[in-house]
Structure formats: structure tokens, C-alpha cells
Design an enzyme around this catalytic site. Structure first.
Site, PDB file in Angstrom:
ATOM      1  N   CYS A   2      26.558  41.810  27.309  1.00  0.00           N
ATOM      2  CA  CYS A   2      27.944  42.148  27.835  1.00  0.00           C
ATOM      3  C   CYS A   2      28.404  43.483  26.946  1.00  0.00           C
ATOM      4  CB  CYS A   2      28.933  40.819  27.395  1.00  0.00           C
ATOM      5  SG  CYS A   2      29.115  40.668  25.615  1.00  0.00           S
ATOM      6  N   ARG A  27      27.076  46.555  32.078  1.00  0.00           N
ATOM      7  CA  ARG A  27      26.495  45.473  31.019  1.00  0.00           C
ATOM      8  C   ARG A  27      26.601  44.208  31.309  1.00  0.00           C
ATOM      9  NH1 ARG A  27      24.990  48.212  26.361  1.00  0.00           N
ATOM     10  NH2 ARG A  27      25.014  46.181  25.180  1.00  0.00           N
ATOM     11  N   GLU A 469       7.235  48.919  42.074  1.00  0.00           N
ATOM     12  CA  GLU A 469       8.411  49.517  41.957  1.00  0.00           C
ATOM     13  C   GLU A 469       9.461  49.294  43.364  1.00  0.00           C
ATOM     14  OE1 GLU A 469      10.323  49.837  39.546  1.00  0.00           O
ATOM     15  OE2 GLU A 469      11.924  50.966  40.061  1.00  0.00           O
ATOM     16  N   LYS A 473      12.745  47.007  43.525  1.00  0.00           N
ATOM     17  CA  LYS A 473      13.888  47.473  44.344  1.00  0.00           C
ATOM     18  C   LYS A 473      14.570  46.640  45.235  1.00  0.00           C
ATOM     19  CE  LYS A 473      15.319  49.941  41.549  1.00  0.00           C
ATOM     20  NZ  LYS A 473      14.283  49.928  40.504  1.00  0.00           N
ATOM     21  N   GLU A 476      15.766  43.640  43.742  1.00  0.00           N
ATOM     22  CA  GLU A 476      17.210  43.796  42.955  1.00  0.00           C
ATOM     23  C   GLU A 476      18.348  44.131  43.621  1.00  0.00           C
ATOM     24  OE1 GLU A 476      15.829  45.789  38.609  1.00  0.00           O
ATOM     25  OE2 GLU A 476      15.774  47.044  40.489  1.00  0.00           O
TER      26      GLU A 476
HETATM   27  N1  GLU Z   1      26.366  34.625  23.921  1.00  0.00           N
HETATM   28  C1  GLU Z   1      27.731  34.901  24.288  1.00  0.00           C
HETATM   29  C2  GLU Z   1      28.153  34.310  25.528  1.00  0.00           C
HETATM   30  O1  GLU Z   1      27.513  33.814  26.361  1.00  0.00           O
HETATM   31  C3  GLU Z   1      27.809  36.494  24.620  1.00  0.00           C
HETATM   32  C4  GLU Z   1      26.953  36.869  25.824  1.00  0.00           C
HETATM   33  C5  GLU Z   1      26.258  38.392  25.808  1.00  0.00           C
HETATM   34  O2  GLU Z   1      26.373  39.044  25.117  1.00  0.00           O
HETATM   35  O3  GLU Z   1      25.940  38.691  26.993  1.00  0.00           O
HETATM   36  O4  GLU Z   1      29.354  34.257  25.693  1.00  0.00           O
END
Ligand code: GLU
Length: 596
Positions: A2, A27, A469, A473, A476
């Protein structure tokens, strides 16, 4: 994975925090939240994209210090109650990573009568910090005490109701950058989030703690001693505008691929190889996902240029079996983010065994980049599409240039070979531009693939890695079923997948033994499969009789490999667009993968 952000600047910070979070959505993006301090906490959490968070911030959010989070759930579903920040007794925390011992900590806290709102591992952190505060510890010391109890990976930012002028941050395993400008201090998982807010940033080391106020950023090392870290400029992000122009980050990243390749090549041209690496008698190239495919694509070139055996290994498997190492092995760690959990595990394992390490990393302040004996960087720039595109081709180029440098050092490359390889390397950027101009043909192929719903890719040598690859792709971006196999493996099972009209994409030309690949393509055709050939000029005529669709790509030799890479990227982008899938996001994961 995240993203976390924190900001203190003497003005209301909420909107700037949410803007910065928007740049971290690559992220993770299943939910988000923000808390600002003083007096009390203003807290908002939403499920969904960060734009919802911006819409939901009302006038109350006047605090001048705050923390925010864009989440990719690892423990607990994507629900509002699981979104960060988590608050307990005047302490608010955002967390990136996984706390492995959270169950035992939580059980002990429940036994003491403490309560929990979420199912996350992260919520134990504010409980630990609040307990240390209640016992009289100052904010920074309270965070240090709490971390002594934690096992796992974390980057955290902490806000205190009774000290609303500061944020305390720390990291272990997960990336974290502190940043500053006049009367502004900030923290983020990626400095690009802070473009326009801060002037320079420093990557924290594992175990560092930092206190952020309008007076500046003070960093302490793991022993609690004030320390300084290397500060560099925060780049102004131009990608957002490009993504608008091209419709997605991924498509924009394919368009900037030629520039990224040129920059990578210029950066690497004069880098020297230290003796510990130059004396290696065996290389083990390790990666995950697209980086693993880049290593496989470059391997035939590396072996040919250096005359030493090169193994290619998936990081997770390599860690699992703790492979024995022959004397004089050097490790080559290939990663875009430089923070993939398994890659960091491999680095730790090989370092413990004193193996000289080369990092081919794109994020140069990452742990992987900083921890190796030699950083052999790619200069792909920031990649925000979840599927690798320009970072993949830059890795292939960087690895081949590494092979050339190593071969020259060892005397295995003749002057003639050097001139030929230099010429090929110099041409790959313009080959990518010419391949991109063939987009309409790739869109037509994408239409056929989505009509059938599953695709098989084949190739030989380096082209087998491009085939792999290509299948990745398609999984994904549009989320289509796709498989790949080395062309010579086709008869050993994968052929069973070929029915009437099954699309089979043949990556021809770049690998050796094109005649054998041609025979494989003929077999597919004879079974009624729909043969799509990605050929070069030299092999096109031979493949014409067996091809239902023949795409004659620009370039030759190494160039064909790069043209094929652009082709499979654009096929996947168009398949995703036609299926109305978000091109920049991959179902089931964020961009960098922390989980092992
Ligand atoms: N482990 C935490 C959660 O599940 C943080 C998630 C993360 O870093 O992706 O809320």
C-alpha cells in the site's frame, strides 16, 4: 503493498495528503483513509479509489499535521473498518507491510480488555504505542518501544492527539522516504507522491526513526543516535499529463519506452564491474514475474558474451530450495521496484553466503538497489501501470549490456562482436518506436484473442521468454487465459490446448533455429489452430505459408526481440480496452508484491 503519506506544514494539510495518495494508487487501491490532528482527530475512510476520499473531506479537516493511506488488503477484507488510519487512545497509525505476530499481540491486548475495530494486523500498532505513551514515554520513544514488539515488515507513520505538531515515522523492510521544504516535513512510500510539496527526500534505512515538524526532519538510527541520510531532489511528476494524453499510464509508458531505453543505455555505458563480480565463473539471475522473463530473454546473450553458465531462477523457488552454490558464483537480482518481498529474501540469503551481488533495479533508492555490491540500474523512470512494460525492455537491455561489459573484462568478446552488439543496442529504441507505429495491427490481433478467450504463445531461445511475457501480459491486463511454452516443448503436452481456431502467437525470428519453430507453427496450423506470427524481415517469407496472420516487425536480431516485446504489450493493452478492463490495474494485486 500500500502507500502511506504524512505531512506537517503549518497549513491545513488534508487536501495535499489526498493528492499525494492519488499518486500512490499504483501501490494499492482498494480503500483509503486520512487523519489530521488538532484538536482531536478528524478521520475519514472510504472503500474505493482516492478520488472518493477527496470528495468526502469536508470543512472540518483543518489540522496542520496529518497521515493518509491507500490500502491493498493483506489481512482483513477491503472494508471501511479495515482501512487505515487505525486509532487507539489518541494515537493514529498508517502501516505498509505485514505484522507477522499480530495474533499473539492482539490476544494479549484483548485479554487486558482492549477492543479492536478491524480485522487487520496493523491495528495492534497504535495499541502498543498508546501503552508506551501511557507509561510516560515521549512520542518518539513510544514508537521505538512499540517496534521492539513487532515481527514482520512495516513502514509506519504515527500521529498523536496530544502532540499535534509532529509525525513520527519508522521502517523495517517496507520502503519509506522522508522529505522536506521550507516549514514543511513529509513522509511517503515513494517520493514521487510529494512532487510539488517537497524539494528533497532521503530514504530511511531499516530501523531508522524520524520526527517530522515544521522545524524540519530529525532522523535517528536504530541505536537512537541522530544520523543523516543522503538527500536528493524530488522529481516533478510529468506522468499524470502523459497518462491523460494516452488514456492510461501503461499506454503512456509504452510510448516513453524508447526514451527509457536510451537513458538506460547512456547510464550504463561507462559503469565499471568490480573484481568480485568480474571473477565469477557462474551467474545466477533471479527475478519474479516480468523481471524473471527479462532475465530469461537476456540469458542466451549473456552466455554467448561471457562464456560462463547463467542460471535463471524464480526468487520464491530459489528461496524455497536453498540451492547449493558453486564456487565463484555471482548473483544478479532483477527487479523493477527493488522492494519485492521474495527478492529481498534472496538478497539476504545470498549476502549471508557472501555471494557478490549485482542489482538490476529501476527504483534506485530501493533496498535491493542499495544493498548490492554493484548497482546496474535501469533508467525506465517511474512505472505506474501495474503490468511491467518499459521496465521489462530496459531490464533486457541492461542485462545484455552487463554481459557485454563482463565479456570485455574477461576477454571473451572480440572487437568485432563488440561493434556488432553496440550497433544492435543502439538500434533498439528506434525499433520500439517503429513497432509502436504498427498499433492498428496489434489491436486487430487483440480482437481475435478476446473473441476466442484463450491464447497460446510459443518461441525459442530469447523469444521463448518473450512468449512467456506475452502470456503474462494477457493474464495481467485484460485478465484473459493465456499459456506459453518453449516451441520445442509444444509436443510434450501444450499441444493439447490447440483446437479449431485456437490463437497461437509464434514469436519467430529472434531465437535460433527458426526452421524448427517454423515446423512447430506448421503443426499448429495442421490441427486447425489460428497461427499469428510475429516475425522479422529475414524470417517472414518462410513463415508466410503457415501464418493466418503475419506481422512483419522492424529490426533484426536483438531488435526483433524488442519489437516483439512492444507487440505483446500493445496486444494486451488493446485486449484490456476492448474488454473494458482498467488497463493500469491487475486484478488481485498492486504493482509491487510484498507478499511471499
Ligand atoms: N497489512 C496491512 C493491511 O492489510 C497493510 C497492507 C499493505 O501494506 O499492503 O491492512
Amino acid at each position: 503493498m500500500c502507500g502511506i503519506v504524512g505531512l506537517v506544514n503549518g497549513h491545513p494539510v488534508a487536501r495535499d495528503i489526498v493528492t499525494a495518495l492519488g499518486r500512490l494508487q499504483y501501490r494499492g487501491y482498494d480503500s483509503g483513509g486520512i487523519a489530521v490532528a488538532g484538536p482531536g482527530f478528524d478521520l475519514r475512510k472510504v472503500v474505493g479509489g482516492i478520488s472518493l476520499l477527496m470528495d468526502s473531506i469536508g470543512n472540518g479537516f483543518a489540522g496542520q499535521a496529518g497521515i493518509g493511506h491507500t490500502r491493498w488488503a493483506t489481512r482483513g477484507h477491503a472494508e471501511t473498518r479495515n482501512a487505515h488510519p487505525h486509532i487507539w487512545n489518541g494515537v493514529a497509525v498508517v502501516h505498509n507491510g505485514i505484522i507477522e505476530n499480530y495474533r499473539s499481540l492482539r490476544d494479549a491486548m484483548l485479554a487486558r480488555g482492549e477492543t479492536f475495530d478491524s480485522e487487520t494486523d496493523s491495528e495492534v500498532i497504535p495499541h502498543l504505542i498508546a501503552a508506551a505513551r501511557a507509561a510516560g514515554a515521549a512520542p518518539l520513544d513510544a514508537v521505538r518501544c512499540a517496534c521492539a514488539e513487532l515481527q514482520g515488515d512495516y513502514a509506519i507513520a504515527v500521529l498523536f492527539e496530544d502532540a499535534p505538531d509532529r509525525i513520527v515515522v519508522t521502517r523495517q523492510g517496507s520502503p519509506l522516504m522522508v522529505a522536506r521544504a521550507a516549514r514543511t516535513s513529509a513522509v511517503a512510500s515513494d517520493p514521487a507522491a510529494l512532487a510539488g510539496l517537497c524539494e528533497d527526500f532521503a530514504a530511511l534505512e531499516d530501523g531508522d526513526l524520524a520526527e517530522l515538524t515544521t522545524g524540519g526532519v530529525t532522523i535517528y538510527d536504530s541505536d537512537g543516535c541522530p544520523t543523516s541520510r543522503y538527500w536528493r531532489k524530488v522529481d516533478v511528476a510529468e506522468e499524470d499529463g502523459l497518462a491523460c494524453a494516452y488514456g492510461s499510464f501503461t499506454r503512456a509508458e509504452i510510448a516513453t519506452q524508447p526514451a527509457a531505453l536510451r537513458q538506460t543505455d547512456v547510464r550504463l555505458r561507462d559503469l565499471a564491474i568490480p573484481p568480485s563480480v568480474a571473477d565469477a565463473e557462474r551467474l545466477v539471475l533471479i527475478g519474479c514475474g516480468s523481471s524473471l522473463h527479462a532475465a530469461a530473454a537476456a540469458r542466451p546473450w549473456l552466455e554467448c558474451l561471457t562464456c560462463i553458465p547463467c542460471d535463471v531462477e524464480a526468487a520464491s523457488e530459489y528461496l524455497t530450495r536453498e540451492a547449493p552454490l558453486s564456487h565463484c558464483t555471482a548473483g544478479v537480482l532483477v527487479s523493477q521496484s527493488g522492494e519485492t518481498g521474495d527478492m529481498l529474501g534472496v538478497m539476504a540469503m545470498l549476502k549471508a553466503r557472501r555471494v557478490p551481488l549485482v542489482s538490476v533495479a529501476n527504483v534506485q533508492h530501493s533496498a535491493l538497489a542499495r544493498g548490492a555490491d554493484l548497482l546496474w540500474p535501469t533508467e525506465a523512470g517511474r512505472e505506474q501501470g501495474a503490468g511491467a512494460t518499459k521496465s521489462f525492455t530496459c531490464q533486457v537491455l541492461a542485462l545484455i549490456r552487463f554481459g557485454l561489459a563482463l565479456g570485455l573484462h574477461r576477454g571473451s568478446v572480440t572487437l568485432e562482436t563488440m561493434i556488432a552488439v553496440e550497433r544492435e543496442l543502439a538500434a533498439v529504441a528506434s525499433v520500439c518506436t517503429r513497432a509502436e507505429a504498427m498499433e492498428a495491427q496489434f489491436e486487430a490481433i487483440a480482437e481475435r484473442l478476446i473473441r476466442f478467450g484463450e491464447t497460446l504463445f510459443i518461441g525459442r531461445g530469447s523469444a521463448a521468454a518473450i512468449a512467456a511475457e506475452g502470456a503474462l501480459k494477457l493474464k495481467e491486463l485484460p485478465g484473459l487465459r493465456a499459456e506459453a511454452c518453449a516451441a520445442g516443448e509444444l509436443q510434450h503436452g501444450p499441444f493439447g490446448m490447440v483446437r479449431e481456431d485456437t490463437p497461437v502467437i509464434v514469436c519467430a525470428g529472434a531465437g535460433q533455429h527458426a526452421d524448427k519453430t517454423l515446423a512447430n507453427a506448421g503443426d499448429v496450423r495442421a490441427r486447425g489452430g489460428y497461427v499469428i506470427v510475429l516475425a522479422d524481415d529475414a524470417t517472414a517469407a518462410a513463415f508466410a505459408p503457415v501464418a493466418d496472420d503475419l506481422v512483419v516487425l522492424p529490426g533484426a536480431g536483438l531488435g526483433t526481440l524488442f519489437a516483439q516485446a512492444v507487440a505483446i504489450q500493445l496486444i494486451a493493452v488493446h485486449a484490456a480496452i476492448l474488454l473494458n478492463q482498467p488497463v493500469d490495474r491487475v486484478r488481485g494485486r498492486g504493482k509491487s508484491v510484498a507478499a511471499e
